[in-house]
Design an enzyme around this catalytic site. Structure first.
Site, short mmCIF file in Angstrom:
data_model
loop_
_atom_site.label_atom_id
_atom_site.label_comp_id
_atom_site.label_asym_id
_atom_site.label_seq_id
_atom_site.Cartn_x
_atom_site.Cartn_y
_atom_site.Cartn_z
N ARG A 157 -46.12 -5.83 27.29
CA ARG A 157 -47.39 -5.78 26.55
C ARG A 157 -47.74 -7.18 26.04
O ARG A 157 -48.88 -7.63 26.09
CB ARG A 157 -47.28 -4.81 25.39
N ASP A 186 -44.87 -2.87 32.64
CA ASP A 186 -45.70 -1.80 32.08
C ASP A 186 -47.12 -2.03 32.56
O ASP A 186 -47.38 -2.96 33.34
CB ASP A 186 -45.61 -1.79 30.54
N HIS A 276 -46.89 4.20 33.64
CA HIS A 276 -46.79 2.85 33.05
C HIS A 276 -46.64 1.80 34.14
O HIS A 276 -45.87 0.86 34.00
CB HIS A 276 -45.60 2.79 32.08
N GLU A 336 -44.26 9.47 29.70
CA GLU A 336 -45.72 9.49 29.54
C GLU A 336 -46.47 9.39 30.87
O GLU A 336 -47.18 8.42 31.13
CB GLU A 336 -46.13 8.34 28.60
N TRP A 402 -36.45 9.76 22.60
CA TRP A 402 -37.36 9.01 21.71
C TRP A 402 -38.31 9.94 20.97
O TRP A 402 -38.71 9.64 19.85
CB TRP A 402 -38.14 7.96 22.50
N TYR A 429 -38.40 3.20 15.80
CA TYR A 429 -39.45 2.42 16.44
C TYR A 429 -39.84 1.28 15.49
O TYR A 429 -40.56 1.47 14.53
CB TYR A 429 -40.65 3.31 16.79
N PHE A 430 -39.33 0.12 15.79
CA PHE A 430 -39.49 -1.00 14.86
C PHE A 430 -40.87 -1.66 14.94
O PHE A 430 -41.19 -2.52 14.13
CB PHE A 430 -38.39 -2.06 15.10
N TRP A 468 -42.06 -1.87 20.58
CA TRP A 468 -43.14 -1.95 21.57
C TRP A 468 -44.13 -3.03 21.14
O TRP A 468 -44.48 -3.13 19.96
CB TRP A 468 -43.83 -0.59 21.69
N GLU A 470 -47.41 -3.91 21.97
CA GLU A 470 -48.87 -3.92 22.11
C GLU A 470 -49.52 -4.82 21.06
O GLU A 470 -50.45 -5.57 21.34
CB GLU A 470 -49.45 -2.51 21.94
C1 ACM Z 1 -42.06 5.66 24.80
O1 ACM Z 1 -42.22 5.35 23.61
N1 ACM Z 1 -43.09 5.92 25.58
C2 ACM Z 1 -40.72 5.76 25.38
#
Ligand code: ACM
Ligand code: ZN
Length: 757
Positions: A157, A186, A276, A336, A402, A429-430, A468, A470
């Site tokens: 990302r 991704d 993804h 996803e 997750w 999830y940091f 993540w 983004e």
């Molecule tokens: C995820 O957060 N889509 C693994």
């Protein structure tokens, strides 16, 4: 600074030893070992040469001393490193420090590296000119609760270059993390060179600015925060178009793997498929069902598992990945997936018929099974996100859990004998926003779901945090999100259920902030205690902001402008007698700035309640189905169902895409200033008597915020908005009086608006 590097201090008490993670067995003894230029690093086995070299470099950086390496000495004021096969368990080590020598043993070099990290925590973080560095006499026997202690970095990302990855690995190493999960591909970018398909990086590694980039750039301005800026070094000019991107050559990858290995860290690549994947589909469109990229409601359209060509392409990629990465575990994502194209695609439907599958979920499972077979032929174990359970979990695939809301995932997988790695998004999830309770919740949360049998527990390999990217355009922003959260996870990962209590951890953690200061880490300073989004007061109030890190300074504005170091500095408590909006910014001891905090001190009178009385307990709750970004969008969609609830909860039957509006009255017994504590995932907003009390709006992970209101005894109108975009969330409202007593929000407290008299 810690006492043991103050010259003249000869002994250490338990209290002065602040290791993270706390060793499983630590005995503090009298005396100190003096490390100086004459100390040698002695190792008696060739296989320890790399670890010895690593310790040598670390000591040089942290003390300035270049210690000689020695393969023969048996006595002297040295650091002796040995292999002791009797220690058995994988990362177990022993460390004995006394006045004469340091002895470090592990059953293998990786275990010895864990012990080196403990030694490093006894040294200054960086060379501070001390000639004789004192280490406390201790006897340590230490081993991790979990074999897998992971940190995931998403470089797709936003991209982080080699030097940044190394800095991340350094941070992992000193806190004894041992698995670097590298999310390399991704929708937004392809970051690993694949020689057979060069367009993946030549084109797929670059993009024009996307909506995440634009949001980051806007935040950089709005919050006057350079951490949100896209680094210039990530931009290129292609035919007068500015593009963002970057990628690693295979040479870069090898360099990182070697760097990580030296620090006891395995590198686990993730190539996310079948979803993804649009950065690849964009340049190789034939991989998709209809030869183009597209998006479904939430996720990008995946590759077409119906085409044999797609399957060979995916295997080709992994052939190169397997060659590059020496470790057994390789991640294939599989999260996803939008399956709409698969329903319409003749290739996919042909595959479903040929393989006698029931539906598209089973097609997903077929794809995972097909790839898993290929992994196994190559001696690799396939890891997938927990979606790989949905259409039937292929035997032997490793599940990375997750979706906290997917409550049976760990049970199902371990019952089938599949290994599981725990990364519940509720806590691990940091990239999610932080609030005053985030760190403690992470520390105290047991990530292992209740009710597993002893045998099932043997399949749980460990824990990991995911970050993540983004909205993480810079490495500074990344550090801000992972630190100090990594401290807490380090202890969860190393100690498992046997960790110390929160207060013990908290005390031990405080000195580590000066380590971060020395290393110029852009950590998030701890929160101010009792800072509400709205603090109500009657008449006048004292504003008291004692930062838990005494060297952090607080600067603030009251005119809506963004605070800088030139803004007023908080020195001592002050009196306030008018409503005031504050924006605060914390400055670390080295002068660097944190993000901002907004808080309002609101002058109020005790607000009179309603004249009505009520006959029915509970609140009305109306469900509007949709995907919302803000609470004020909820009521623009027609309601599909009305419920009556006795507590604030998500009524049975409400679906994943939800906006809920709770209305009714809340009864309080005395005139007081009440604190409303509102937690939600995603957003929520609380109004009392039409006044906004807590604004916890926006699409986000779990965030808890508090706000106050002065109320007279009686009934007060309550309106609470809450939405969740994707089935994982929760809503929680708590109430406290001014003495901090909890008031249960049920029974006589909540009253239905339709039952007034
Ligand atoms: C995820 O957060 N889509 C693994
Ligand atoms: Zn297809």
């Amino acid at each position: 600074m810690l006492a043991f590097i103050v010259a003249g201090c000869q002994t250490h008490t338990q209290k002065e030893i602040n290791l993270i993670p706390q060793p499983t067995e630590l005995i503090v003894k009298d005396g100190t070992f003096t490390l100086d230029a004459n100390t040698r690093i002695v190792y008696n086995k060739k296989e320890l040469a790399e670890a010895a070299g690593y310790l040598q470099k670390a000591v040089k950086k942290q003390t300035g001393h270049s210690l000689a390496l020695d393969e023969t000495a048996t006595t002297g004021n040295n650091i002796f490193m040995t292999i002791n096969p009797d220690l058995g368990s994988k990362d177990k080590y022993t460390l004995a420090i006394d006045g004469n020598e340091i002895r470090l043993a592990g059953s293998n070099p990786r275990a010895v590296v864990q012990g080196i990290q403990t030694i490093r925590q006894f040294l200054p973080p960086i060379d501070n000119g001390t000639m004789r560095v004192l280490l406390p006499a201790v006897s340590i026997t230490d081993e991790p609760a979990w074999e897998w202690r992971g940190m995931m970095m998403d470089v797709a990302r936003h991209f982080f270059d080699k030097e940044e990855v190394k800095r991340f690995l350094d941070m992992m190493a000193i806190y004894k993390f041992n698995k670097f999960h590298w999310h390399l591909t991704d929708d937004q970018g392809w970051r690993v060179e694949i020689k057979k398909y060069p367009l993946l990086t030549e084109q797929g590694g670059w993009r024009t600015f996307n909506k995440h980039d634009r949001t980051c750039m806007a935040l950089a301005k709005e919050e006057d925060n350079p951490d949100y800026e896209l680094p210039q070094k990530r931009l290129r000019n292609e035919n007068d178009t500015i593009e963002y991107g970057g990628f690693y050559t295979q040479e870069d990858i090898r360099e990182i793997i070697a760097y990580a290995a030296e620090r006891g860290i395995d590198v686990i690549p993730e190539i996310d498929m079948p979803g993804h994947f649009s950065s690849a589909i964009q340049v190789y469109p034939e991989l998709s069902c209809f030869n183009r990229t597209s998006w479904g409601e939430l996720f990008s359209a995946p590759i077409c598992p119906g085409k044999d060509h797609t399957i060979s392409f995916c295997k080709d990629i992994f052939t190169e990945i397997f060659e590059l990465f020496p470790y057994e575990y390789v991640h294939m994502g599989a999260d996803e997936v939008d399956m709409d194209n698969w329903i319409k695609c003749p290739h996919c439907q042909a595959r479903i018929r040929k393989e006698k599958l029931k539906n598209e979920k089973e097609l997903h499972s077929w794809f995972v099974r097909e790839m898993k077979g290929f992994f196994e032929e190559n001696g690799k174990k396939l890891i997938g996100w927990d979606e790989i359970i949905d259409g039937g979990l292929p035997e032997g695939a490793v599940v990375m859990w997750w979706r906290t809301w997917s409550k049976d995932a760990v049970h199902t997988a371990t019952a089938k004998g599949s290994e599981v790695i725990l990364t519940p998004n509720s806590h691990n999830y940091f990239d999610y926003k932080q609030d005053y309770s985030t760190l403690r919740k992470l520390y105290e949360f047991d990530p292992v779901p209740a009710g597993l049998t002893a045998e099932q527990k043997t399949f749980v390999k460990g824990v990991q945090a995911n970050c993540w990217a983004e909205y993480i355009p810079s490495y500074q922003r990344l550090e801000y999100l992972i630190m100090p959260r990594m401290f807490a996870l380090s202890e969860v990962a190393w100690r498992g259920e046997n960790r110390e209590d929160w207060d013990n951890f908290y005390q031990r953690m405080i000195p580590h902030f000066s380590r971060l200061d020395s290393m110029e880490v852009n950590y998030r300073p701890l929160d101010l205690p009792d800072l509400h989004t709205v603090s109500a007061f009657i008449g006048s109030t004292q504003v008291v902001w004692n930062h838990p890190l005494p060297e952090v300074s607080i600067h603030y504005t009251t005119d809506g402008t963004m605070p800088t170091r030139e803004s007023k500095r908080y020195e001592e408590p002050f009196t306030l007698s008018e409503t005031t909006d504050f924006i605060l910014r914390f400055y670390r001891p080295n002068g660097t700035a944190s993000g901002i905090e907004k808080t309002t001190y609101r002058k109020e009178e005790y607000q009179a309640g309603s004249n009505l009385s009520f006959t029915e307990k509970g609140l009305k709750c109306v469900w509007h189905e949709g995907i919302f970004s803000k609470c004020n969008e909820i009521e623009s969609v027609p309601a599909i169902e009305t419920y009556h609830v006795e507590h604030i909860l998500i009524p049975e039957g409400v679906g994943g895409k939800r906006g809920l509006v709770y209305t009714g009255f809340i009864k309080v017994d005395k005139d007081d200033i009440y604190t409303f504590i509102l937690g939600s995932d995603d957003g929520s907003m609380l109004y009392i008597n039409d006044d906004r009390v807590v604004d916890n709006d926006g699409a986000h992970g779990p965030v808890t915020l508090s706000g106050q209101k002065a109320l007279s005894a009686g009934y007060h109108e309550i309106k609470l908005y809450y939405f969740d975009r994707n089935n994982g969330g929760f809503i929680d409202l708590e109430l406290q009086d001014s003495e901090g007593n909890n008031i249960e929000l049920s029974g006589e407290r909540l009253w239905s608006p339709d039952s007034s008299k």
